[in-house]
Design a protein around this motif. Structure first.
Motif, short mmCIF file in Angstrom:
data_model
loop_
_atom_site.label_atom_id
_atom_site.label_comp_id
_atom_site.label_asym_id
_atom_site.label_seq_id
_atom_site.Cartn_x
_atom_site.Cartn_y
_atom_site.Cartn_z
N ARG A 84 31.52 15.76 30.91
CA ARG A 84 32.94 15.74 31.22
C ARG A 84 33.64 14.65 30.41
O ARG A 84 33.04 13.66 30.01
CB ARG A 84 33.13 15.50 32.71
N GLU A 85 34.93 14.82 30.21
CA GLU A 85 35.73 13.89 29.42
C GLU A 85 35.64 12.46 29.97
O GLU A 85 35.62 11.50 29.20
CB GLU A 85 37.19 14.36 29.40
N ALA A 86 35.56 12.30 31.29
CA ALA A 86 35.46 10.96 31.88
C ALA A 86 34.22 10.22 31.39
O ALA A 86 34.26 9.01 31.13
CB ALA A 86 35.45 11.05 33.41
N LEU A 88 32.69 10.76 28.48
CA LEU A 88 32.91 10.44 27.06
C LEU A 88 33.80 9.21 26.92
O LEU A 88 33.53 8.33 26.09
CB LEU A 88 33.51 11.65 26.34
N LYS A 89 34.85 9.15 27.74
CA LYS A 89 35.75 7.99 27.70
C LYS A 89 35.00 6.71 28.09
O LYS A 89 35.22 5.66 27.49
CB LYS A 89 36.95 8.22 28.61
N GLU A 90 34.15 6.80 29.09
CA GLU A 90 33.36 5.63 29.50
C GLU A 90 32.43 5.18 28.38
O GLU A 90 32.25 3.98 28.15
CB GLU A 90 32.57 5.93 30.78
N LEU A 92 33.00 5.52 25.17
CA LEU A 92 33.86 4.85 24.19
C LEU A 92 34.21 3.44 24.65
O LEU A 92 34.21 2.49 23.86
CB LEU A 92 35.14 5.66 23.98
N ARG A 93 34.52 3.29 25.95
CA ARG A 93 34.86 1.98 26.49
C ARG A 93 33.69 1.01 26.35
O ARG A 93 33.84 -0.12 25.88
CB ARG A 93 35.27 2.10 27.96
N ARG A 94 32.50 1.47 26.71
CA ARG A 94 31.32 0.60 26.63
C ARG A 94 30.98 0.24 25.19
O ARG A 94 30.57 -0.88 24.91
CB ARG A 94 30.12 1.27 27.30
N ALA A 102 31.91 4.03 18.02
CA ALA A 102 31.72 5.16 18.92
C ALA A 102 31.91 6.45 18.15
O ALA A 102 32.76 7.27 18.46
CB ALA A 102 32.69 5.07 20.10
N ARG A 104 31.74 9.99 17.18
CA ARG A 104 31.49 11.19 17.98
C ARG A 104 31.35 12.42 17.09
O ARG A 104 31.57 13.53 17.53
CB ARG A 104 32.62 11.38 18.97
#
Length: 152
Positions: A84-86, A88-90, A92-94, A102, A104
């Motif tokens: 899920r997109e959430a 993937l965003k996490e 990127l944040r980490r 990051a 992709r």
């Protein structure tokens, strides 16, 4: 979705008020490309698939638009599992917190390792990508199967 009969009834739709079939495997393509006399087997299998799905499902969710049509007007294409997109965003944040890139642009595969799953097409796409960009994209493969050694 499976082809098992509903215990004690003629179909799943007579046992339950709302049956949703989630379809993820392209058996028609497997038959066409890998079965003896696949050009004959594929359309026959597609007809049987469609009859079984219509008898057992009120609604059909296909995980890919390349799958055959089972119930005209009664199916949707949706990703009901995967990343899920959430998540993937996490990631990127980490990566940003750790000061890492990051990137992709790579791809991954999780599943049974068979050429019939389309690895030849993936390699053709990678060759095309390399011709256009001068670089290959990364491919992470997770799984096992009869074609594992050749694929890896």
């Amino acid at each position: 979705l499976n082809w098992y009969r509903a215990p004690g009834s003629s179909s799943w739709t007579s046992k339950f008020c709302h049956c949703v079939g989630v379809i993820h495997t392209n058996y028609k393509a497997y038959a066409r490309d890998h079965a003896p006399a696949g050009f004959l087997a594929a359309p026959l299998l597609a007809g049987v698939n469609s009859m079984v799905v219509q008898a057992n499902c009120h609604k059909v969710v296909k995980l890919s638009g390349v799958l055959q049509e089972f119930v005209p007007g009664g199916e949707v294409v949706e990703n009901v599992h995967g990343i899920r997109e959430a998540f993937l965003k996490e990631g990127l944040r980490r990566a940003a917190v750790k000061g890492k890139s990051a990137d992709r642009r790579g791809v991954y595969f999780i599943g049974k390792l068979l050429w019939a799953k389309g690895f030849d097409l993936l390699l053709e796409l990678e060759t095309y990508y390399c011709r256009k960009t001068g670089d290959y994209f990364g491919i992470d493969i997770y799984g096992s199967g009869p074609d594992e050694e050749e694929i890896k």
